[in-house]
Write a protein that holds these residues in place. Structure first.
Motif, PDB file in Angstrom:
ATOM      1  N   GLY A  93       0.802  -1.213   0.000  1.00 41.72           N
ATOM      2  CA  GLY A  93       0.000   0.000   0.000  1.00 41.72           C
ATOM      3  C   GLY A  93       0.833   1.259   0.000  1.00 41.72           C
ATOM      4  O   GLY A  93       2.049   1.236  -0.236  1.00 41.72           O
ATOM      5  N   MET A  94       0.162   2.378   0.255  1.00 38.79           N
ATOM      6  CA  MET A  94       0.835   3.678   0.227  1.00 38.79           C
ATOM      7  C   MET A  94       1.868   3.824   1.329  1.00 38.79           C
ATOM      8  O   MET A  94       2.896   4.472   1.155  1.00 38.79           O
ATOM      9  N   LYS A  95       1.558   3.231   2.503  1.00 40.62           N
ATOM     10  CA  LYS A  95       2.493   3.338   3.628  1.00 40.62           C
ATOM     11  C   LYS A  95       2.862   1.947   4.119  1.00 40.62           C
ATOM     12  O   LYS A  95       2.324   1.465   5.109  1.00 40.62           O
TER      13      LYS A  95
ATOM     14  N   GLU B  87      -4.854  -0.820  -0.788  1.00 42.63           N
ATOM     15  CA  GLU B  87      -4.958  -2.236  -0.408  1.00 42.63           C
ATOM     16  C   GLU B  87      -6.375  -2.725  -0.615  1.00 42.63           C
ATOM     17  O   GLU B  87      -7.329  -2.001  -0.360  1.00 42.63           O
ATOM     18  N   CYS B  88      -6.481  -3.963  -1.066  1.00 43.56           N
ATOM     19  CA  CYS B  88      -7.791  -4.589  -1.230  1.00 43.56           C
ATOM     20  C   CYS B  88      -8.003  -5.522  -0.032  1.00 43.56           C
ATOM     21  O   CYS B  88      -7.265  -6.488   0.139  1.00 43.56           O
ATOM     22  N   GLN B 107     -15.085  -6.067  -4.866  1.00 38.41           N
ATOM     23  CA  GLN B 107     -14.588  -4.938  -5.645  1.00 38.41           C
ATOM     24  C   GLN B 107     -13.372  -4.377  -4.928  1.00 38.41           C
ATOM     25  O   GLN B 107     -13.470  -4.016  -3.765  1.00 38.41           O
ATOM     26  N   CYS B 108     -12.285  -4.315  -5.619  1.00 37.97           N
ATOM     27  CA  CYS B 108     -11.060  -3.792  -5.012  1.00 37.97           C
ATOM     28  C   CYS B 108     -10.818  -2.359  -5.479  1.00 37.97           C
ATOM     29  O   CYS B 108     -11.207  -1.993  -6.593  1.00 37.97           O
ATOM     30  N   PRO B 109     -10.147  -1.558  -4.658  1.00 37.89           N
ATOM     31  CA  PRO B 109      -9.828  -0.188  -5.080  1.00 37.89           C
ATOM     32  C   PRO B 109      -8.951  -0.193  -6.332  1.00 37.89           C
ATOM     33  O   PRO B 109      -8.032  -1.003  -6.446  1.00 37.89           O
ATOM     34  N   GLY B 110      -9.241   0.719  -7.228  1.00 34.01           N
ATOM     35  CA  GLY B 110      -8.489   0.774  -8.480  1.00 34.01           C
ATOM     36  C   GLY B 110      -7.007   1.015  -8.251  1.00 34.01           C
ATOM     37  O   GLY B 110      -6.160   0.503  -8.987  1.00 34.01           O
ATOM     38  N   ASN B 111      -6.677   1.792  -7.211  1.00 32.80           N
ATOM     39  CA  ASN B 111      -5.268   2.110  -6.958  1.00 32.80           C
ATOM     40  C   ASN B 111      -4.517   0.972  -6.283  1.00 32.80           C
ATOM     41  O   ASN B 111      -3.347   1.117  -5.935  1.00 32.80           O
ATOM     42  N   ALA B 112      -5.219  -0.163  -6.071  1.00 33.62           N
ATOM     43  CA  ALA B 112      -4.531  -1.352  -5.543  1.00 33.62           C
ATOM     44  C   ALA B 112      -4.154  -2.302  -6.667  1.00 33.62           C
ATOM     45  O   ALA B 112      -3.438  -3.287  -6.435  1.00 33.62           O
ATOM     46  N   THR B 141      -2.863  -5.429  -4.612  1.00 35.26           N
ATOM     47  CA  THR B 141      -2.227  -5.430  -3.296  1.00 35.26           C
ATOM     48  C   THR B 141      -3.309  -5.721  -2.270  1.00 35.26           C
ATOM     49  O   THR B 141      -4.378  -5.116  -2.296  1.00 35.26           O
ATOM     50  N   GLY B 142      -3.026  -6.670  -1.377  1.00 29.79           N
ATOM     51  CA  GLY B 142      -3.995  -7.035  -0.361  1.00 29.79           C
ATOM     52  C   GLY B 142      -3.511  -6.673   1.028  1.00 29.79           C
ATOM     53  O   GLY B 142      -2.435  -6.089   1.198  1.00 29.79           O
ATOM     54  N   ALA B 143      -4.321  -7.029   1.992  1.00 36.46           N
ATOM     55  CA  ALA B 143      -3.916  -6.807   3.380  1.00 36.46           C
ATOM     56  C   ALA B 143      -2.777  -7.763   3.722  1.00 36.46           C
ATOM     57  O   ALA B 143      -2.569  -8.762   3.035  1.00 36.46           O
ATOM     58  N   SER B 144      -2.065  -7.437   4.771  1.00 37.66           N
ATOM     59  CA  SER B 144      -0.908  -8.241   5.176  1.00 37.66           C
ATOM     60  C   SER B 144      -1.307  -9.703   5.353  1.00 37.66           C
ATOM     61  O   SER B 144      -2.327 -10.012   5.943  1.00 37.66           O
ATOM     62  N   GLU B 145      -0.474 -10.594   4.810  1.00 34.17           N
ATOM     63  CA  GLU B 145      -0.772 -12.025   4.815  1.00 34.17           C
ATOM     64  C   GLU B 145       0.395 -12.746   5.479  1.00 34.17           C
ATOM     65  O   GLU B 145       1.500 -12.769   4.936  1.00 34.17           O
TER      66      GLU B 145
END
Lengths: 141, 266
Positions: A93-95, B87-88, B107-112, B141-145
């Motif tokens: 992500g961004m950060k 992040e999605c 639906q994931c954010p376009g900037n991810a 890009t997803g959340a921390s895995e």
């Protein structure tokens, strides 16, 4: 690349004296740093550290892949303290969030023979490459 | 998508290898092929998109892929691109479902969005009855895995049924000489409405490129822009940039393959 700010802060949460010659304390440091120069994967920052050893700070950090490796130098009234940080990105992500080890690695003045180990967590803002770092660990000087 | 780069001129070198190479005379054709190439817009000391293609020949390897790892060269630092700014977040149980009914697609954010592409899978009802399914792939890009930067892969299938498949994954620190690794878990579909096993036979992904468009806010307006793709160094290895793919299967030994992406123009 836009100019960035990075902040680092450090604070002492406890003190335990081991001898009259050397003092060991448990330190918590917080740094806030902004980018002053970027060259490829190498980032130079400037900012402030507050905590056990406080003062203006500079840092040189290399970001390569998911790895972070660098040194934060705090210029306090009692001398300079170098903190080596090595870690990995734990999120995207961004950060992106980084975690890893923090090692006190000498300096000048009171911290000339400083040593110690701990952990750090931090984030780097990809919009301006500002960094925020928190290190907790032992400091012997 | 691979096809979205019409000018991608560089021919990829493929070298697929079995787990235990046999003697040269007896080496059978590999069931796995892997290619990597930089986009035609890529320039040394600049940026460029990257296309990866994995194919499994089902006639030579009748197995279900459960995990795909791609090792990228350290010289092409994915982490220093402008991709994956958001992040999605997908609930863990939705990955366990794998198949999601299309009325409520994730639906994931376009900037991810990091990469787009396509996938082909076989729906195996029996040894004789096999249907081909195709879909569009989006990698976010997803959340921390598991303490690693997460990835979310969405496959939107159109044929023979319209579904959305979700696969979890993560980036990882690959051993030298590689840099960032990409891991995508592709567990067998647990609740197939068609009562068939699904085996991915081909996956193509283009990281960056013209189909990845981001939005930023400026002066009260949303501005669309193309994020910078992968930074490309000034110098280039003689054989090109080396990639490695490692595939795991539910019912077959692990396979791996290497590919070289030829150097882009200066």
């Amino acid at each position: 690349m836009a100019a960035t700010a990075v902040a680092v802060a450090v604070s002492v949460t406890g003190v335990a004296t081991t001898s009259t010659a050397a003092k060991t304390i448990r330190a918590t440091e917080n740094a806030s740093l902004r980018l002053v120069k970027k060259s490829g994967s190498l980032f130079d920052h400037r900012g402030t550290v507050t905590g056990t050893v406080s003062g203006p700070a500079t840092s040189r950090i290399r970001l390569k892949g998911l790895s972070l490796d660098g040194t934060v130098t705090v210029r306090s009234r009692n001398g300079q303290l170098r903190i080596r940080i090595r870690g990995k990105a734990r999120s995207g992500g961004m950060k992106p969030r980084f975690e890893g080890t923090a090692t006190m690695s000498g300096g000048t003045g009171r911290y000339r023979k400083a040593k110690g180990n701990g952990r750090f967590t931090g984030t780097i803002d990809r919009s301006n490459w500002a960094a925020s770092i928190r290190a907790v660990g032992s400091l012997t000087y | 998508m691979l096809g979205a780069l019409p000018g991608a001129t560089t021919a990829a070198t493929t070298a697929a290898t079995e787990n235990r190479p046999a003697t040269p005379r007896a080496t059978p054709p590999s069931p796995v092929s892997f290619t990597a190439r930089l986009g035609s817009e890529a320039r040394r000391d600049g940026h460029g998109s990257l296309s990866l293609r994995i194919a499994i020949n089902p006639r030579r390897l009748n197995a279900t892929m459960t995990q795909l790892k791609v090792y990228t060269p350290s010289a092409l630092d994915l982490a220093m691109s402008g991709l994956g700014l958001d992040e999605c977040s997908v609930a863990r149980e939705r990955f366990a479902e794998v198949m999601v009914s299309t009325p409520s697609p994730v639906q994931c954010p376009g900037n991810a969005l990091i990469a787009t592409g396509s996938a082909r899978a076989e729906l195996r009802f029996s040894t004789e009855e096999v249907l081909l399914a195709e879909g569009a792939v989006s990698l976010y890009t997803g959340a921390s895995e598991s303490r690693d930067p997460g990835l979310v892969t969405i496959v939107e299938s159109r044929h023979p049924v319209a579904t959305q498949l979700l696969y979890a994954g993560n980036l990882f620190d690959a051993p030298r000489p590689y840099g960032v690794g990409i891991l995508i878990r592709t567990p067998p579909l647990p609740a197939m409405p068609l009562d068939a096993t699904t085996a991915i036979t081909r996956m193509s992904l283009t990281i960056g490129g013209p189909s990845v468009v981001y939005t930023r806010r400026s002066g009260g307006h949303d501005i669309r822009y193309q994020p910078s793709s992968i930074p490309i160094p000034r110098s280039c290895p003689r054989r090109g940039f080396r990639f490695r793919a490692e595939l795991r299967f539910r019912d077959a030994p692990r396979r791996w393959a290497t590919a070289y992406a030829p150097c882009p123009r200066r």
